[in-house]
Design a protein around this motif. Structure first.
Motif, PDB file in Angstrom:
ATOM      1  N   ARG A 111       0.980  -1.261   0.099  1.00  0.00           N
ATOM      2  CA  ARG A 111       0.022   0.022   0.108  1.00  0.00           C
ATOM      3  C   ARG A 111       1.010   1.194  -0.046  1.00  0.00           C
ATOM      4  O   ARG A 111       1.705   1.096   0.640  1.00  0.00           O
ATOM      5  N   ASP A 112       0.574   2.153  -0.780  1.00  0.00           N
ATOM      6  CA  ASP A 112       1.220   3.463  -0.779  1.00  0.00           C
ATOM      7  C   ASP A 112       0.619   4.282   0.180  1.00  0.00           C
ATOM      8  O   ASP A 112      -0.172   3.976   1.014  1.00  0.00           O
ATOM      9  N   PRO A 113       1.286   5.604   0.501  1.00  0.00           N
ATOM     10  CA  PRO A 113       0.792   6.372   1.676  1.00  0.00           C
ATOM     11  C   PRO A 113      -0.490   6.544   1.651  1.00  0.00           C
ATOM     12  O   PRO A 113      -1.205   7.139   2.567  1.00  0.00           O
ATOM     13  N   ASP A 114      -1.412   6.628   0.530  1.00  0.00           N
ATOM     14  CA  ASP A 114      -2.677   7.173   0.380  1.00  0.00           C
ATOM     15  C   ASP A 114      -3.523   5.596   0.562  1.00  0.00           C
ATOM     16  O   ASP A 114      -4.727   5.964   0.168  1.00  0.00           O
ATOM     17  N   GLY A 115      -3.094   4.432   0.536  1.00  0.00           N
ATOM     18  CA  GLY A 115      -3.856   3.229   0.873  1.00  0.00           C
ATOM     19  C   GLY A 115      -4.087   2.539  -0.573  1.00  0.00           C
ATOM     20  O   GLY A 115      -4.702   1.719  -0.706  1.00  0.00           O
ATOM     21  N   ASN A 116      -3.298   3.123  -1.707  1.00  0.00           N
ATOM     22  CA  ASN A 116      -3.536   2.369  -2.913  1.00  0.00           C
ATOM     23  C   ASN A 116      -2.772   1.133  -2.816  1.00  0.00           C
ATOM     24  O   ASN A 116      -1.737   1.118  -2.410  1.00  0.00           O
TER      25      ASN A 116
END
Length: 129
Positions: A111-116
Motif C-alpha cells: 500500500r502506498d501512503p494513500d492506501g492504494n
C-alpha cells in the motif's frame, strides 16, 4: 494500452518520496513536476500523482486503486518490495510467483501512503526466482 494514469494524494510530498524511491528501483524517474502534479516514467510521464482537491466532485475520500508497474525480473520485484517496505509501506503480498495468473507471473503488492494497492510485476520469472 494505457497512455498515462494518475491518482490523487492526500499528502503529495509523502507520496512523491514513496514513488521517487520505489519507481527508481524499477528504472523510472520523476520527469515533470508542476508543484501540484508530478509525472513519472522513462520515455515520457506515464504515471502522475496530484494533490487531492479540497473542493468539487474529486474531493473527499480517495478510493483505493490498483497500479501494477512492470519489472524486468524477479530480483527487481524484490528490490521494489524492499524499497517500499523500507519506507514503511503496508505489505499486502510478499514477492512470489502467482501461478493462478500465469506460470511466470512474479509480483509483490504494497500500500502506498494513500492506501492504494501498488504492485511490481515480472512476467518472465522461473520457479526458484
Amino acid at each position: 494500452m494505457i497512455d498515462h494514469f494518475g491518482i490523487n494524494c492526500a499528502d503529495l510530498q509523502a507520496s512523491a518520496a514513496f514513488y521517487d524511491k520505489v519507481l527508481g528501483v524499477l528504472g523510472h524517474s520523476r520527469l515533470m513536476d508542476f508543484g501540484v502534479a508530478i509525472g513519472y516514467g522513462t520515455d515520457g510521464p506515464a504515471f502522475w500523482i496530484s494533490e487531492q482537491p479540497s473542493e468539487g466532485p474529486a474531493s473527499g475520500p480517495n478510493r483505493e486503486v490498483h497500479i501494477a508497474f512492470t519489472a524486468p525480473d524477479a530480483a527487481t520485484v524484490r528490490a521494489f518490495f524492499d524499497a517500499a517496505t523500507g519506507l514503511g509501506a503496508e505489505v499486502l503480498h510478499e514477492p512470489r510467483l502467482w501461478p493462478e495468473y500465469h506460470e511466470h507471473y512474479f509480483g509483490a503488492f504494497v500500500r502506498d501512503p494513500d492506501g492504494n494497492n501498488v504492485e511490481a510485476v515480472c512476467h518472465t520469472a522461473q520457479p526458484g526466482d
